[in-house]
Design an enzyme around this catalytic site. Sequence first.
Site, PDB file in Angstrom:
ATOM      1  N   LYS A  61       0.929  -1.270   0.256  1.00 37.69           N
ATOM      2  CA  LYS A  61       0.497   0.044   0.206  1.00 37.69           C
ATOM      3  C   LYS A  61       1.071   1.413   0.171  1.00 37.69           C
ATOM      4  O   LYS A  61       1.429   1.635   1.111  1.00 37.69           O
ATOM      5  CB  LYS A  61      -1.060   0.158   1.156  1.00 37.69           C
TER       6      LYS A  61
ATOM      7  N   SER B 250       6.247   8.611   8.169  1.00 40.71           N
ATOM      8  CA  SER B 250       6.623   8.898   9.715  1.00 40.71           C
ATOM      9  C   SER B 250       6.616   8.226  11.574  1.00 40.71           C
ATOM     10  O   SER B 250       6.074   6.968  11.230  1.00 40.71           O
ATOM     11  CB  SER B 250       5.535   9.701   9.771  1.00 40.71           C
TER      12      SER B 250
ATOM     13  N   GLU C   1      10.846   1.748   9.158  1.00 43.43           N
ATOM     14  CA  GLU C   1      11.751   2.758   9.193  1.00 43.43           C
ATOM     15  C   GLU C   1      10.936   3.862   9.170  1.00 43.43           C
ATOM     16  O   GLU C   1       9.896   4.433   8.203  1.00 43.43           O
ATOM     17  CB  GLU C   1      11.987   2.062   7.629  1.00 43.43           C
TER      18      GLU C   1
ATOM     19  N   CYS D 123      14.497  10.717   4.438  1.00 43.58           N
ATOM     20  CA  CYS D 123      14.397  10.747   5.343  1.00 43.58           C
ATOM     21  C   CYS D 123      15.163  11.052   5.693  1.00 43.58           C
ATOM     22  O   CYS D 123      15.338  11.162   7.589  1.00 43.58           O
ATOM     23  CB  CYS D 123      14.333   8.939   5.781  1.00 43.58           C
TER      24      CYS D 123
ATOM     25  N   GLU E 213      11.308  17.198  12.626  1.00 46.54           N
ATOM     26  CA  GLU E 213      11.967  16.762  10.829  1.00 46.54           C
ATOM     27  C   GLU E 213      10.712  17.426  10.122  1.00 46.54           C
ATOM     28  O   GLU E 213       9.534  17.382   9.807  1.00 46.54           O
ATOM     29  CB  GLU E 213      11.066  14.965  10.577  1.00 46.54           C
TER      30      GLU E 213
HETATM   31  P1  NAD Z   1       3.224   8.879   7.138  1.00 47.22           P
HETATM   32  O1  NAD Z   1       3.993   7.997   8.288  1.00 47.22           O
HETATM   33  O2  NAD Z   1       1.868   9.632   7.227  1.00 47.22           O
HETATM   34  O3  NAD Z   1       2.741   7.702   5.700  1.00 47.22           O
HETATM   35  C1  NAD Z   1       3.464   6.302   5.566  1.00 47.22           C
HETATM   36  C2  NAD Z   1       2.290   5.064   5.147  1.00 47.22           C
HETATM   37  O4  NAD Z   1       1.285   4.935   6.071  1.00 47.22           O
HETATM   38  C3  NAD Z   1       1.303   5.713   4.219  1.00 47.22           C
HETATM   39  O5  NAD Z   1       0.623   4.695   2.960  1.00 47.22           O
HETATM   40  C4  NAD Z   1      -0.190   5.749   5.163  1.00 47.22           C
HETATM   41  O6  NAD Z   1      -1.548   5.762   4.589  1.00 47.22           O
HETATM   42  C5  NAD Z   1       0.357   4.994   6.743  1.00 47.22           C
HETATM   43  N1  NAD Z   1      -0.857   5.432   7.115  1.00 47.22           N
HETATM   44  C6  NAD Z   1      -1.041   6.491   8.056  1.00 47.22           C
HETATM   45  N2  NAD Z   1      -1.521   6.371   8.909  1.00 47.22           N
HETATM   46  C7  NAD Z   1      -2.014   4.853   8.913  1.00 47.22           C
HETATM   47  C8  NAD Z   1      -2.329   3.873  10.527  1.00 47.22           C
HETATM   48  N3  NAD Z   1      -2.019   4.593  11.401  1.00 47.22           N
HETATM   49  N4  NAD Z   1      -1.704   2.903   9.902  1.00 47.22           N
HETATM   50  C9  NAD Z   1      -1.716   1.879   8.939  1.00 47.22           C
HETATM   51  N5  NAD Z   1      -0.967   3.569   7.491  1.00 47.22           N
HETATM   52  C10 NAD Z   1      -0.900   4.141   7.940  1.00 47.22           C
HETATM   53  O7  NAD Z   1       4.452   8.986   5.869  1.00 47.22           O
HETATM   54  P2  NAD Z   1       4.502   9.982   4.825  1.00 47.22           P
HETATM   55  O8  NAD Z   1       3.875  11.353   5.184  1.00 47.22           O
HETATM   56  O9  NAD Z   1       3.990   9.083   3.348  1.00 47.22           O
HETATM   57  O10 NAD Z   1       6.261   9.989   4.087  1.00 47.22           O
HETATM   58  C11 NAD Z   1       7.236  10.807   5.519  1.00 47.22           C
HETATM   59  C12 NAD Z   1       7.999   9.989   6.399  1.00 47.22           C
HETATM   60  O11 NAD Z   1       8.227   8.875   5.753  1.00 47.22           O
HETATM   61  C13 NAD Z   1       9.011  10.737   6.732  1.00 47.22           C
HETATM   62  O12 NAD Z   1       8.706  10.514   7.927  1.00 47.22           O
HETATM   63  C14 NAD Z   1      10.090  10.146   6.581  1.00 47.22           C
HETATM   64  O13 NAD Z   1      11.173  10.606   7.355  1.00 47.22           O
HETATM   65  C15 NAD Z   1       9.214   8.863   6.128  1.00 47.22           C
HETATM   66  N6  NAD Z   1      10.571   7.685   5.948  1.00 47.22           N
HETATM   67  C16 NAD Z   1      11.548   7.161   6.274  1.00 47.22           C
HETATM   68  C17 NAD Z   1      12.110   6.302   5.692  1.00 47.22           C
HETATM   69  C18 NAD Z   1      13.775   5.496   6.068  1.00 47.22           C
HETATM   70  O14 NAD Z   1      14.028   4.480   5.379  1.00 47.22           O
HETATM   71  N7  NAD Z   1      13.739   5.608   7.511  1.00 47.22           N
HETATM   72  C19 NAD Z   1      12.272   6.660   4.696  1.00 47.22           C
HETATM   73  C20 NAD Z   1      11.423   7.220   3.747  1.00 47.22           C
HETATM   74  C21 NAD Z   1      10.482   7.729   4.585  1.00 47.22           C
END
Ligand code: NAD
Length: 496
Positions: free
Chosen positions: A185, A238, A259, A293, A391
């Site tokens: 997803k 996140s 991650e 990230c 962040e």
């Molecule tokens: P997000 O946490 O808002 O969403 C990530 C995914 O989780 C999306 O597909 C979203 O629809 C889903 N989601 C949201 N709430 C959920 C829940 N309660 N249950 C299950 N799924 C849920 O993150 P984002 O805004 O899409 O991405 C940015 C974040 O990703 C930043 O914090 C960045 O640092 C992180 N990131 C980390 C890495 C790493 O390798 N550590 C790599 C890329 C991005």
Amino acid sequence: MATLTPRSLETRTVDHLIDGRDVSSVSGKRFATLNPFTEQKLAEIAEAGPEDVDKAVRSARRAFEKGPWQQTSPWERGRLLWRVAEIIRTRSNELALLDALDCGKPLKDNLHGDLPLCVRIFEYYGGVSDKVRGSVIPGENGFHNFTLREPYGVIACVLPWNYPFLNACIKLAPVLAAGNTAVLKMAEKTPLSTVELGKICLEAGIPPGVVNVVNGGPQVGAALVSHPLIDKISFTGSTATGKAILKAAADRIVPATLELGGKSPSIVFESANREQALAGVLFSAFFNAGQICTTGSRLLVQESIAEEFLQRLIERVMSLRLGDPVSEETDIGPLVDASQLERFHSYVRVGISEGARLLFQYQDSTPKTGYFAAPVIFDSVRPEMRIAQEEIFGPALAVMTFRDEAEAIRLANSVSYGLAASIWTSDLNQAFRMARSVQAGIIWTNTVECWDPSVPYEGHKQSGFGEDFGLEAYYTYTKSKSVFLNTSGNKLAWGR
Ligand code: NAD
């Protein structure tokens, strides 16, 4: 397969990929994905409800338990992953365009950075799938004890929008190499290339149902990770969402790889090669408009060189070109959507209200449309300020100075995250000391944003746990089984 062009995308509707077929939602609902440069609708996407998630998970479960996948030898699995790599290589232009249009990432970065890495990821795990073994453990006389590594079953992969195709490949390749099936997803902001990846897997000959893709927002993610037929969760996103997912995992005692976010420092010592450090800090802070990230969103620079270093850094930021992600000229595209832009602006306001100095703000004209954030550099930043702790996920750099190594380490470790750090020094002893002292899962020394599928990485502190990349990622998608085999013919166990 039809070739994608911006025009063909305008009228495109995209479904879920379930059991090898394009499937619309039971409810018939759809949502729009926007092009962040034109701010216009790019495509209409099927929006999953719990019943669609259920279908996708059951498809993955059937493929795991009853389909040919379990009977596919590790060698054959490897060959299929190599085919996926080959198709990605052949279709790189089109896939690069897809993420440029859906996410706003500059096309040239996708083409020369992400896509070659995606190819390597599938090649690497194609090579791994028949090379990982269990072990034989010496036991009592008459006992033959050994361990096996077995796939978990169905893996839920929940993914962020910042590197859509790359993030999907990072998860999927080791999941498949280890013999699992998957439901992916992607974030609702950038769904297109993940659906395409599912189709590439089918085209490569991976059986239907092994890779399923459902589209939608947080509710879809929540339904997926709490589904009773999921065996492991692999999440990138996140820290806040990571916590919610870990709670869902705890409810069912399923393992999770997380991650999460970061607030990574670039640490520049006075002995650093200036040209190299400037190029690294610039790249790390502003590349992909700060939406990585591991973005080096904090610059820690030694006091003795700070003024000169910042002056030269500003000159370089001024030379960056903001523009259409599809243009070869563009260094920085728009942020992914209006909410990310508002988040960026609100952090700029927070920085000013906390007393940081807005040392630099990019002034060149930005395109007429698009969610463009003008890069900013703050100095006079104190470590407790929100812009130094949280962040931002935009092109904002918080600068702090240090007198000596001890202070650099203190500042580097003064955040709750521990994802990555880059260290710029020509003193090898210092490089080693820093690598040991800085609390982060990836330490880059005189380089930055350097990725290799054979090198694992794992977040520390609130940046998560569980590895991506390397043999380690393969292992995280297998569970161990221990087998005691009594060949003695009489005794039951040790001492009996
Ligand atoms: P997000 O946490 O808002 O969403 C990530 C995914 O989780 C999306 O597909 C979203 O629809 C889903 N989601 C949201 N709430 C959920 C829940 N309660 N249950 C299950 N799924 C849920 O993150 P984002 O805004 O899409 O991405 C940015 C974040 O990703 C930043 O914090 C960045 O640092 C992180 N990131 C980390 C890495 C790493 O390798 N550590 C790599 C890329 C991005």
